[in-house]
Design a protein around this motif. Structure first.
Motif, mmCIF file in Angstrom:
data_model
loop_
_atom_site.group_PDB
_atom_site.id
_atom_site.type_symbol
_atom_site.label_atom_id
_atom_site.label_comp_id
_atom_site.label_asym_id
_atom_site.label_seq_id
_atom_site.Cartn_x
_atom_site.Cartn_y
_atom_site.Cartn_z
ATOM 1 N N ARG A 291 -16.022 10.712 2.926
ATOM 2 C CA ARG A 291 -15.976 10.394 1.505
ATOM 3 C C ARG A 291 -17.286 10.870 0.870
ATOM 4 N NH1 ARG A 291 -11.801 9.149 -1.174
ATOM 5 N NH2 ARG A 291 -12.867 7.748 -2.611
ATOM 6 N N HIS B 88 0.844 -1.187 0.000
ATOM 7 C CA HIS B 88 0.000 0.000 0.000
ATOM 8 C C HIS B 88 0.884 1.244 0.000
ATOM 9 C CE1 HIS B 88 -2.648 3.004 2.037
ATOM 10 N NE2 HIS B 88 -3.582 2.431 1.327
ATOM 11 N N SER C 233 -4.145 7.539 6.516
ATOM 12 C CA SER C 233 -4.844 6.474 5.776
ATOM 13 C C SER C 233 -6.290 6.311 6.192
ATOM 14 C CB SER C 233 -4.160 5.097 5.869
ATOM 15 O OG SER C 233 -2.972 5.113 5.135
ATOM 16 N N MET D 60 -3.480 9.447 -0.441
ATOM 17 C CA MET D 60 -4.234 8.420 -1.147
ATOM 18 C C MET D 60 -3.372 7.800 -2.243
ATOM 19 S SD MET D 60 -6.745 11.256 -2.744
ATOM 20 C CE MET D 60 -8.030 10.060 -2.978
ATOM 21 N N SER D 61 -3.820 6.649 -2.739
ATOM 22 C CA SER D 61 -3.023 5.944 -3.742
ATOM 23 C C SER D 61 -2.737 6.827 -4.954
ATOM 24 C CB SER D 61 -3.760 4.686 -4.227
ATOM 25 O OG SER D 61 -4.061 3.848 -3.151
ATOM 26 N N LYS E 200 -9.420 1.314 7.608
ATOM 27 C CA LYS E 200 -10.592 2.080 7.149
ATOM 28 C C LYS E 200 -11.867 1.296 7.437
ATOM 29 C CE LYS E 200 -8.301 3.527 2.982
ATOM 30 N NZ LYS E 200 -7.409 4.616 3.265
ATOM 31 N N GLU F 78 -1.099 14.372 12.064
ATOM 32 C CA GLU F 78 -1.972 13.688 11.105
ATOM 33 C C GLU F 78 -1.773 14.259 9.713
ATOM 34 O OE1 GLU F 78 -6.216 13.715 11.866
ATOM 35 O OE2 GLU F 78 -6.556 12.198 10.318
ATOM 36 N N ARG F 79 -1.749 13.381 8.749
ATOM 37 C CA ARG F 79 -1.610 13.803 7.357
ATOM 38 C C ARG F 79 -2.611 13.038 6.511
ATOM 39 N NH1 ARG F 79 -1.664 9.771 5.223
ATOM 40 N NH2 ARG F 79 -0.216 8.094 5.115
ATOM 41 N N ASP G 17 -13.129 12.957 -1.705
ATOM 42 C CA ASP G 17 -13.292 13.257 -0.280
ATOM 43 C C ASP G 17 -13.940 14.621 -0.147
ATOM 44 O OD1 ASP G 17 -12.009 10.952 0.858
ATOM 45 O OD2 ASP G 17 -10.097 11.775 0.156
HETATM 46 P P1 AMP Z 1 -6.017 4.757 -0.169
HETATM 47 O O1 AMP Z 1 -5.958 5.086 -1.602
HETATM 48 O O2 AMP Z 1 -6.306 3.322 0.128
HETATM 49 O O3 AMP Z 1 -4.792 5.218 0.549
HETATM 50 O O4 AMP Z 1 -7.247 5.548 0.466
HETATM 51 C C1 AMP Z 1 -7.273 6.952 0.403
HETATM 52 C C2 AMP Z 1 -8.403 7.496 1.217
HETATM 53 O O5 AMP Z 1 -8.154 7.313 2.619
HETATM 54 C C3 AMP Z 1 -8.573 8.978 1.070
HETATM 55 O O6 AMP Z 1 -9.248 9.332 -0.115
HETATM 56 C C4 AMP Z 1 -9.348 9.323 2.326
HETATM 57 O O7 AMP Z 1 -10.726 9.038 2.155
HETATM 58 C C5 AMP Z 1 -8.762 8.362 3.352
HETATM 59 N N1 AMP Z 1 -7.760 9.026 4.204
HETATM 60 C C6 AMP Z 1 -6.427 9.022 4.093
HETATM 61 N N2 AMP Z 1 -5.861 9.753 5.086
HETATM 62 C C7 AMP Z 1 -6.871 10.230 5.832
HETATM 63 C C8 AMP Z 1 -6.962 11.052 6.992
HETATM 64 N N3 AMP Z 1 -5.880 11.509 7.607
HETATM 65 N N4 AMP Z 1 -8.201 11.345 7.466
HETATM 66 C C9 AMP Z 1 -9.301 10.878 6.857
HETATM 67 N N5 AMP Z 1 -9.295 10.095 5.775
HETATM 68 C C10 AMP Z 1 -8.096 9.774 5.262
#
Ligand code: AMP
Length: 495
Positions: free
Chosen positions: A388, A199, A269, A294-295, A478, A290-291, A373
């Motif tokens: 989301r 990931h 994440s 996403m992929s 998640k 916190e940061r 988001d």
């Molecule tokens: P992924 O591509 O699997 O890493 O998922 C990405 C998604 O994770 C993002 O579009 C967000 O919805 C969620 N995400 C990542 N970081 C955060 C965060 N710090 N707070 C809330 N949601 C997050």
């Protein structure tokens, strides 16, 4: 030379005698050894027919060899395609068929593509091929253009087909350099690495910071709270998902002294709740940074290393990256209003693999990527995520943002955590439902209403509550709301 591997190699070869990977069994890989393994695997990939731009699909357990395999793939110009180890064979069929790899390194042998397993010893393993090709010359790092593909990350795909986000060498490089600066990486940092490396979080965000600075990683096969707590004194940075922090908080030994060597705790994440942020500060004296990433874009925003880290916010856009909160047409909304988070910059991916229509739907003509988001930005540019877009509930024509309601419900005594979803309802279109994990006694709807009456408009309050033992989560922590929505879709079907 825009091959990102070369940037990493240029950096870590300045410290060949330094530790690269400290493994759970006490073995240490120096950077010299990592370099040799990358070269060994690179010559093997070439000998087994992997050409530049060919995809290499990998579904193996996390290990030092697995990290070397990733780096070797970049070095020879291949496109690295990591898969979650939890995927079933039927799911892997889809990815193999979609990615059309030249080579698959997996857990079981397939007939439709050349396959090696990873495990040591025996025929048909990658490491056996490494030994067989040990006499071949080490190939030179293959020159790449900045926009050439380095990796395809398949999104978790909770609805519809999983999409392959194509990341270029420049995407990886720009984000790695930015994070290294923003998080003030130091030559004596030690990263505690307990994330999976299939990931974006563990593979790119965490590993690149360490490799680019030639610093060590304590490289654990998986997260185990007791083990991580015990190893914290040997580390200076921990990167984790919120579940890491909630589980560590349940460990009796977590206190100020146990985190004394840690320079920064980083989290992302999935949303970090205010409760966890506050409980962490109370227990350790440190504020989690916190940061948000996403992929498709690696990291978009981060709280500051120096400056205030605020609970419930994910901070500011990285330097040279842009952020806007927009309406459905991409027009920025007023500060403080909720809209879709859109981002632009050198981190934004090249599109979805073989899905030009999807790419066109999600990347606007002006280069902004529609993240999916929802969020708000304050006057200083600080971002807060409200959920989301696909989790938005529309009840009686009103927008209900689950995170706002979950924030209130989580504060009710007797509630451990909650997930708010919308389910079909004849009158309202969707009805708000609270799925709750109680600490002991079931929490009923009257209790919820009595606590929310003064804080939330009636239309936002749940129509009903469901008590469960645990919320369904994926490996990155998640909450899988799609599963809950399916499970409770019939709650109001009698209406
Ligand atoms: P992924 O591509 O699997 O890493 O998922 C990405 C998604 O994770 C993002 O579009 C967000 O919805 C969620 N995400 C990542 N970081 C955060 C965060 N710090 N707070 C809330 N949601 C997050």
């Amino acid at each position: 030379m825009s091959n990102f591997y070369q940037a990493l190699e240029n950096s870590f070869t300045t410290n060949l005698s330094g530790d690269a990977l400290r493994l759970a069994d006490g073995t240490v890989w120096r950077y010299q050894h990592l370099l040799e393994r990358v070269n060994d695997i690179a010559r093997t990939l070439v000998a087994e027919g992997l050409q530049p731009t060919d995809r290499l699909v990998v579904q193996v357990e996390k290990s030092a060899e697995n990290l070397a395999l990733y780096l070797a793939c970049l070095k020879v110009g291949g496109v690295y395609v990591p898969l979650n180890t939890a995927y079933t064979e039927a799911e892997v069929d889809y990815f193999i068929n979609d990615a059309q790899p030249a080579l698959f390194i997996g857990q079981s042998v397939r007939t439709d593509v050349q396959t090696f397993t990873m495990d040591e010893g025996g025929q048909g393993t990658l490491l056996e091929r490494v030994a067989a090709h040990s006499g071949n010359p080490v190939p030179a790092t293959v020159a790449r253009q900045p926009d050439d593909m380095a990796a395809i990350l398949y999104t978790s795909g909770t609805t519809g087909r999983s999409k392959g986000a194509m990341l270029s060498h420049a995407n990886l490089a720009s984000n790695a350099h930015s994070l290294s600066t923003c998080w003030g990486w130091q030559k004596d940092d030690v990263l505690l690495h307990a994330l999976p490396i299939f990931h974006v979080h563990g593979l790119f965000i965490a590993s690149h910071c360490a490799l680019l600075n030639a610093t060590p990683m304590i490289f654990l096969p998986k997260f185990d709270a007791a083990q991580v707590l015990q190893l914290l004194p040997q580390a200076s940075v921990l990167m984790g998902v919120p579940t890491f922090y909630t589980r560590l908080l349940q460990q009796a030994g977590l206190n100020h002294a146990s985190v004394a060597s840690i320079r920064v705790f980083i989290c992302g994440s999935a949303p970090l709740t205010e409760q966890t942020f506050n409980a962490w500060e109370a227990a350790t004296g440190q504020r989690i940074l916190e940061r948000y990433g996403m992929s498709e874009t690696i990291i978009n925003t981060t709280n500051p290393l120096v400056g205030e880290r605020m609970a419930g916010t994910v901070g500011f856009a990285l330097p040279a990256q842009e952020l806007r909160i927009a309406d459905g047409d991409g027009v920025p909304v007023q500060n403080g209003e909720i809209g879709t988070i859109e981002v632009r910059g050198p981190n934004v991916f090249q599109g979805y693999w073989q899905m030009p229509e999807k790419t066109a739907e999600e990347i606007r003509d002006d280069g902004f990527f529609i993240t999916g988001d929802l969020g708000t930005q304050d006057a200083e540019g600080r971002l807060s995520i409200v959920g989301r877009a696909k989790d938005l509930v529309i009840s009686g024509g009103y927008n209900v943002y689950p995170k706002e309601i979950e924030g209130f419900i989580d504060k009710i005594p007797g509630v451990v955590e909650s997930a708010v979803i919308g389910v079909p309802h004849a009158d309202f279109g969707e009805a708000v439902v609270a799925v709750i994990v109680p600490s002991a006694e079931h929490v009923d709807i009257a209790t919820i209403h009595s606590h929310l009456a003064d804080s939330l408009a009636r239309f936002k309050q749940p129509k009903t509550v469901v008590n469960v033992d645990a919320l369904p989560r994926n490996t990155m922590g998640k909450v899988q709301k799609n599963i809950l929505r399916d499970q409770y879709a019939g709650l109001f079907s009698g209406n």
